[in-house]
Design an enzyme around this catalytic site. Sequence first.
Site, mmCIF file in Angstrom:
data_model
loop_
_atom_site.group_PDB
_atom_site.id
_atom_site.type_symbol
_atom_site.label_atom_id
_atom_site.label_comp_id
_atom_site.label_asym_id
_atom_site.label_seq_id
_atom_site.Cartn_x
_atom_site.Cartn_y
_atom_site.Cartn_z
ATOM 1 N N HIS A 201 0.825 -1.212 0.000
ATOM 2 C CA HIS A 201 0.000 0.000 0.000
ATOM 3 C C HIS A 201 0.862 1.266 0.000
ATOM 4 O O HIS A 201 0.752 2.113 -0.883
ATOM 5 C CB HIS A 201 -0.917 -0.020 1.230
ATOM 6 C CG HIS A 201 -1.847 1.156 1.330
ATOM 7 N ND1 HIS A 201 -3.180 1.071 1.028
ATOM 8 C CD2 HIS A 201 -1.634 2.451 1.700
ATOM 9 C CE1 HIS A 201 -3.754 2.253 1.204
ATOM 10 N NE2 HIS A 201 -2.839 3.116 1.622
ATOM 11 N N GLU A 202 1.756 1.381 0.973
ATOM 12 C CA GLU A 202 2.531 2.622 1.101
ATOM 13 C C GLU A 202 3.523 2.790 -0.046
ATOM 14 O O GLU A 202 3.705 3.895 -0.561
ATOM 15 C CB GLU A 202 3.250 2.685 2.458
ATOM 16 C CG GLU A 202 2.320 2.677 3.686
ATOM 17 C CD GLU A 202 1.286 3.809 3.718
ATOM 18 O OE1 GLU A 202 1.443 4.806 3.005
ATOM 19 O OE2 GLU A 202 0.299 3.669 4.475
ATOM 20 N N HIS B 25 1.810 4.172 -2.981
ATOM 21 C CA HIS B 25 1.649 5.631 -2.977
ATOM 22 C C HIS B 25 2.883 6.313 -3.556
ATOM 23 O O HIS B 25 2.770 7.270 -4.311
ATOM 24 C CB HIS B 25 1.407 6.135 -1.550
ATOM 25 C CG HIS B 25 0.001 5.926 -1.055
ATOM 26 N ND1 HIS B 25 -1.107 6.158 -1.832
ATOM 27 C CD2 HIS B 25 -0.470 5.520 0.161
ATOM 28 C CE1 HIS B 25 -2.206 5.901 -1.124
ATOM 29 N NE2 HIS B 25 -1.853 5.500 0.091
ATOM 30 N N HIS C 202 -5.786 5.837 -3.365
ATOM 31 C CA HIS C 202 -6.641 4.782 -2.816
ATOM 32 C C HIS C 202 -7.577 4.208 -3.859
ATOM 33 O O HIS C 202 -8.079 4.902 -4.723
ATOM 34 C CB HIS C 202 -7.429 5.308 -1.612
ATOM 35 C CG HIS C 202 -6.526 5.564 -0.449
ATOM 36 N ND1 HIS C 202 -6.807 6.477 0.526
ATOM 37 C CD2 HIS C 202 -5.323 5.028 -0.126
ATOM 38 C CE1 HIS C 202 -5.820 6.497 1.410
ATOM 39 N NE2 HIS C 202 -4.903 5.618 1.029
ATOM 40 N N CYS D 34 -5.214 -1.116 -10.622
ATOM 41 C CA CYS D 34 -3.982 -0.535 -10.082
ATOM 42 C C CYS D 34 -2.759 -1.074 -10.832
ATOM 43 O O CYS D 34 -1.802 -0.336 -11.082
ATOM 44 C CB CYS D 34 -3.877 -0.807 -8.582
ATOM 45 S SG CYS D 34 -5.074 0.157 -7.622
ATOM 46 N N CYS E 86 -8.094 -5.001 -2.868
ATOM 47 C CA CYS E 86 -6.838 -4.482 -3.410
ATOM 48 C C CYS E 86 -6.026 -3.852 -2.273
ATOM 49 O O CYS E 86 -6.579 -3.115 -1.444
ATOM 50 C CB CYS E 86 -7.141 -3.441 -4.482
ATOM 51 S SG CYS E 86 -5.682 -2.607 -5.112
HETATM 52 ZN ZN LIG Z 1 -3.077 5.044 1.725
HETATM 53 ZN ZN LIG Z 2 -6.625 -1.311 -6.718
#
Ligand SMILES: [Zn+2]
Ligand SMILES: [Zn+2]
Lengths: 193, 453
Positions: A130-131, A134, A140, A168, A146
């Site tokens: 996740h991070e 980014h 998001h 994504c 996901c």
């Molecule tokens: Zn986030």
């Molecule tokens: Zn996604």
Amino acid sequence: MNRLLVVSFGPVSPDLLDAIADPVWRSYDLEVHRRAERPIPADAWDAKRQQHGSEVLLRTLLVGARDPGDRLLGVTAVDLCIPMLSFVFGQAQLKGAAAVVSTARLDPSFYGLSSRPDLVRRRFIAEVIHEVGHTVGLVHCAERSCPMSLATAVEAIDQKGEELCDGCTALVHDFKAAGSLTAETLRRSSRSQ
Amino acid sequence: MNTKWEILVVDDEEIMRDSMAAWLREDGYLVDTVSCGREAIGRAREKDYALYFIDLKMPGGIDGIETMLEVHKLHPEASVIIITAYATVDTAIAAMKEGAQEYVVKPCHPQEISLLVSRIIKVKNLQRENTILRQKLARQYHVHDILSKNSRMHQILDLIREVSGLKSTVLIQGESGTGKELVARAIHFSGDRAGKPFIGVSCAALAETLLESELFGHEKGSFTGATSQKKGKFEMANGGTIFLDEIGDISPKLQMDLLRVLQERRLYRVGGSDELEVDVRVIAATNRDLPKAVQAGTFRDDLYYRLNVITITIPPLRDRRDDIPLLAQHFVQRLSHELGRPVTGISEEGLRILLERDWPGNVRELENAIERALVTCRGTTLTAEDFQFLVPHEAAATSGWQPPTDLTLDEVERSVITAMLGRTRGNVKEAASLLGIDRSTLYDRIKKYGIPR
Ligand SMILES: [Zn+2]
Ligand SMILES: [Zn+2]
């Protein structure tokens, strides 16, 4: 090949640090390298809240020279927060060079239950994907399964898989094609912070 | 989301605003940060932020509430979330009273902020969709063809804007071809009813019984040919606007039925006994002199006063000649595109011909003339030559044709129309266009002279 340099602030289980290399490489084509453990910066401590500020950790990571194209991931076992929010699982610079993840709230022991290392490992991988996502430029995602979906509780993290959703994944490819994963973009974005 | 929403974080503490900005950016927003109220107001002047996070207590003279008030002066629709470190009921109440959308005590749970922001943005998205839809419709109808630099027309455009938000009945008067339906559409599509139906009915086109069932609908078996239940135009326009064109032509019975609908906002289908309630705005139009018809007793005075709440009178084109070049150029652009002609403008000589003409068929006749000229034009500019059909005597001179001196004007008109209909194989629309008159005028003449088609 671009790299993700992993720095632990204070001791973090080596098993966890080893667990992310493969998923990060598969999702983002980044080569994971471990760096030496660093002490938790003293000014990150918030005595009133008994927590550490993630913004200070992020800034500490960015101090000093590094190769263009390198990203930095700070990992810590202490609980993180920002002034506005009571806690954060992690924090990242969008399309930037650095991110941090805390393992503190990933273990059921934080909530008074018995410790579950397997669960911590799964949640940690999801949060790292996740991070780091980014820093690559992903925001998001509405898809609950996901890793890029927003989680404000561990239950939400548990719904996430290890792999990015198709949407994504396609974006990561687009970013790569557009050159946003290149050294030049990383240099620019870290300077602007 | 096509365009990203922008958020401004206002806080004197650097770590606070930077970390908050980072967190919001991860959610896909574009975020700016400033450290005091004065800077915030400066930014608000330059940009249109959807949402402001403003710290209640800031050093430097302007506190959070004052900042919010200034921001709201510039952007009344902007949402403000006031942030404070200590919960005090008084300031919370004060902040909400002064227009803050929310008041949050930091630190708060990430889920709380996340829900708060997404709720506010969801409303903004809906509002924007509505605005975009409305602007799209407004562009299409508000500006489209109601082009004018004439001051009387500008007064009408202002009036359209004013009455668009009202529910009152509007009566539009003007000669045929002046664009009465465009004005009606502009009123509908720039008001609150834009997203609802706009239904147009030409009252002159149908026989009385048919018009009655057209307007009010009918039940199955109510008359011969009523093989099933049918909704009327009033029902179809429910929530929106009904445009009754050529209202001056309706029969006394229909005048009475219409009056009842206007008064009671209810109707019965033809042959039906169930009362239907309708919420419909009525816009009526006529090219007749209704006050005169009222005096003559052919139009009910009570219906006239019901319709005549707001009257818009559109001047004939000959009374606003200053609009001819503008309209002509507009039609050239639109029609050359539609017809696939490479024409981009009109020569000065060509324009002179257009300006000298009286245009009894008004804007529609001008449009027809441009269309006809475009079809025959060989170059990229419409010249005097392309408009020769508007100048009969010159055309006559060049072709050696002499006007007959043994016929009445009616006889000449009859033979010209007969010849033109022969040329177009009875196609009235095409014949009207070639004759430079509108279709209803040609129908009148065909009836008047009893020309077989
Ligand atoms: Zn986030
Ligand atoms: Zn996604």
